[in-house]
Design a protein around this motif. Structure first.
Motif, PDB file in Angstrom:
ATOM      1  N   TYR A 133      -6.954   8.922   8.763  1.00 11.62           N
ATOM      2  CA  TYR A 133      -6.822   7.858   7.782  1.00 11.62           C
ATOM      3  C   TYR A 133      -6.485   8.469   6.431  1.00 11.62           C
ATOM      4  N   TRP A 134      -6.012   7.629   5.539  1.00 15.18           N
ATOM      5  CA  TRP A 134      -5.536   7.944   4.187  1.00 15.18           C
ATOM      6  C   TRP A 134      -4.262   8.766   4.184  1.00 15.18           C
ATOM      7  N   ARG A 135      -4.311  10.021   4.524  1.00 14.21           N
ATOM      8  CA  ARG A 135      -3.128  10.887   4.508  1.00 14.21           C
ATOM      9  C   ARG A 135      -2.843  11.372   5.934  1.00 14.21           C
ATOM     10  N   VAL A 136      -1.582  11.326   6.324  1.00 15.20           N
ATOM     11  CA  VAL A 136      -1.198  11.738   7.668  1.00 15.20           C
ATOM     12  C   VAL A 136      -0.547  13.116   7.582  1.00 15.20           C
ATOM     13  N   ASP A 137      -1.144  14.074   8.269  1.00 12.98           N
ATOM     14  CA  ASP A 137      -0.609  15.424   8.324  1.00 12.98           C
ATOM     15  C   ASP A 137       0.370  15.482   9.501  1.00 12.98           C
ATOM     16  N   PRO A 138       1.664  15.745   9.246  1.00 14.03           N
ATOM     17  CA  PRO A 138       2.634  15.715  10.327  1.00 14.03           C
ATOM     18  C   PRO A 138       2.386  16.766  11.410  1.00 14.03           C
TER      19      PRO A 138
ATOM     20  N   CYS B  68       0.864  -1.192   0.000  1.00 10.63           N
ATOM     21  CA  CYS B  68       0.000   0.000   0.000  1.00 10.63           C
ATOM     22  C   CYS B  68       0.896   1.237   0.000  1.00 10.63           C
ATOM     23  N   HIS B  69       0.910   1.977  -1.110  1.00 14.09           N
ATOM     24  CA  HIS B  69       1.804   3.139  -1.186  1.00 14.09           C
ATOM     25  C   HIS B  69       1.416   4.233  -0.210  1.00 14.09           C
ATOM     26  N   LEU B  70       0.130   4.400   0.075  1.00 10.61           N
ATOM     27  CA  LEU B  70      -0.270   5.389   1.087  1.00 10.61           C
ATOM     28  C   LEU B  70       0.210   4.965   2.480  1.00 10.61           C
ATOM     29  N   CYS B  71       0.248   3.653   2.709  1.00 13.33           N
ATOM     30  CA  CYS B  71       0.749   3.143   3.993  1.00 13.33           C
ATOM     31  C   CYS B  71       2.240   3.434   4.127  1.00 13.33           C
ATOM     32  N   ASP B  72       2.971   3.273   3.037  1.00 15.49           N
ATOM     33  CA  ASP B  72       4.400   3.585   3.048  1.00 15.49           C
ATOM     34  C   ASP B  72       4.620   5.066   3.328  1.00 15.49           C
ATOM     35  N   ASP B  73       3.822   5.928   2.698  1.00 15.48           N
ATOM     36  CA  ASP B  73       3.914   7.370   2.948  1.00 15.48           C
ATOM     37  C   ASP B  73       3.595   7.690   4.401  1.00 15.48           C
TER      38      ASP B  73
ATOM     39  N   PHE C  79     -11.489  -1.328   8.783  1.00 15.07           N
ATOM     40  CA  PHE C  79     -10.678  -0.306   8.123  1.00 15.07           C
ATOM     41  C   PHE C  79     -10.318  -0.580   6.658  1.00 15.07           C
ATOM     42  N   ALA C  80     -10.833  -1.610   6.049  1.00 12.32           N
ATOM     43  CA  ALA C  80     -10.382  -2.004   4.707  1.00 12.32           C
ATOM     44  C   ALA C  80     -10.415  -0.865   3.698  1.00 12.32           C
ATOM     45  N   GLU C  81     -11.395   0.015   3.773  1.00 10.76           N
ATOM     46  CA  GLU C  81     -11.527   1.103   2.804  1.00 10.76           C
ATOM     47  C   GLU C  81     -10.856   2.394   3.257  1.00 10.76           C
ATOM     48  N   GLU C  82     -10.208   2.379   4.417  1.00  5.10           N
ATOM     49  CA  GLU C  82      -9.661   3.612   4.976  1.00  5.10           C
ATOM     50  C   GLU C  82      -8.153   3.601   5.187  1.00  5.10           C
ATOM     51  N   ILE C  83      -7.479   2.491   4.901  1.00  5.54           N
ATOM     52  CA  ILE C  83      -6.053   2.424   5.206  1.00  5.54           C
ATOM     53  C   ILE C  83      -5.256   3.419   4.368  1.00  5.54           C
ATOM     54  N   PRO C  84      -4.191   3.911   4.920  1.00  2.00           N
ATOM     55  CA  PRO C  84      -3.693   3.655   6.266  1.00  2.00           C
ATOM     56  C   PRO C  84      -4.505   4.410   7.314  1.00  2.00           C
ATOM     57  N   VAL C  85      -4.542   3.839   8.491  1.00  2.00           N
ATOM     58  CA  VAL C  85      -5.222   4.449   9.632  1.00  2.00           C
ATOM     59  C   VAL C  85      -4.198   4.610  10.741  1.00  2.00           C
ATOM     60  N   VAL C  86      -4.184   5.778  11.356  1.00  2.00           N
ATOM     61  CA  VAL C  86      -3.316   6.021  12.505  1.00  2.00           C
ATOM     62  C   VAL C  86      -4.199   6.090  13.745  1.00  2.00           C
ATOM     63  N   LEU C  87      -3.851   5.258  14.725  1.00  2.00           N
ATOM     64  CA  LEU C  87      -4.553   5.238  16.006  1.00  2.00           C
ATOM     65  C   LEU C  87      -3.632   5.795  17.079  1.00  2.00           C
ATOM     66  N   ILE C  88      -4.181   6.606  17.948  1.00  2.00           N
ATOM     67  CA  ILE C  88      -3.463   7.067  19.136  1.00  2.00           C
ATOM     68  C   ILE C  88      -4.220   6.515  20.326  1.00  2.00           C
ATOM     69  N   ASP C  89      -3.546   5.690  21.100  1.00  2.00           N
ATOM     70  CA  ASP C  89      -4.161   5.011  22.244  1.00  2.00           C
ATOM     71  C   ASP C  89      -5.467   4.322  21.847  1.00  2.00           C
ATOM     72  N   GLY C  90      -5.457   3.695  20.663  1.00  2.00           N
ATOM     73  CA  GLY C  90      -6.603   2.920  20.217  1.00  2.00           C
ATOM     74  C   GLY C  90      -7.715   3.708  19.551  1.00  2.00           C
ATOM     75  N   GLU C  91      -7.606   5.024  19.540  1.00  2.00           N
ATOM     76  CA  GLU C  91      -8.621   5.875  18.932  1.00  2.00           C
ATOM     77  C   GLU C  91      -8.140   6.365  17.570  1.00  2.00           C
ATOM     78  N   VAL C  92      -9.030   6.393  16.595  1.00  2.00           N
ATOM     79  CA  VAL C  92      -8.664   6.847  15.252  1.00  2.00           C
ATOM     80  C   VAL C  92      -8.250   8.317  15.302  1.00  2.00           C
ATOM     81  N   HIS C  93      -7.035   8.562  14.832  1.00  2.70           N
ATOM     82  CA  HIS C  93      -6.551   9.941  14.690  1.00  2.70           C
ATOM     83  C   HIS C  93      -6.807  10.422  13.267  1.00  2.70           C
TER      84      HIS C  93
END
Length: 88
Positions: A74-79, A15-20, A58-72
């Protein structure tokens, strides 16, 4: 005082978005690790190919970032947004 946090990246191989997302997450973790009072961040990755519950959720939303188990995010991560959430 530093907080203990768990940061999880949910994705799948190839998943290239996951790599990003992984690159952004790693850069933010390194930046925060350099802070004298930064949070202690435990990190793990989980693949939707290895966990049916994650795949269903999450199949349609990866990548997903969780913080302490809560969704922060998905798709693109803003640093900037991730850093702010972790410093919370």
């Amino acid at each position: 005082m530093a907080r203990d946090l768990r940061l999880t990246l949910v994705g799948k191989p190839g998943c290239h978005l996951c790599d990003d997302a992984r690159e952004v997450v790693q850069a933010v973790r390194e930046e925060l690790a350099a802070l004298p009072d930064g949070p202690v961040i435990a990190f793990d990755e989980q693949s939707i190919l290895d966990d049916e519950a994650l795949a269903q959720r999450f199949a349609e939303e990866i990548p997903v970032v969780l913080i302490d188990g809560e969704v922060h995010t998905y798709w693109r991560v803003d640093p900037v947004r991730l850093k702010a959430a972790l410093l919370g």
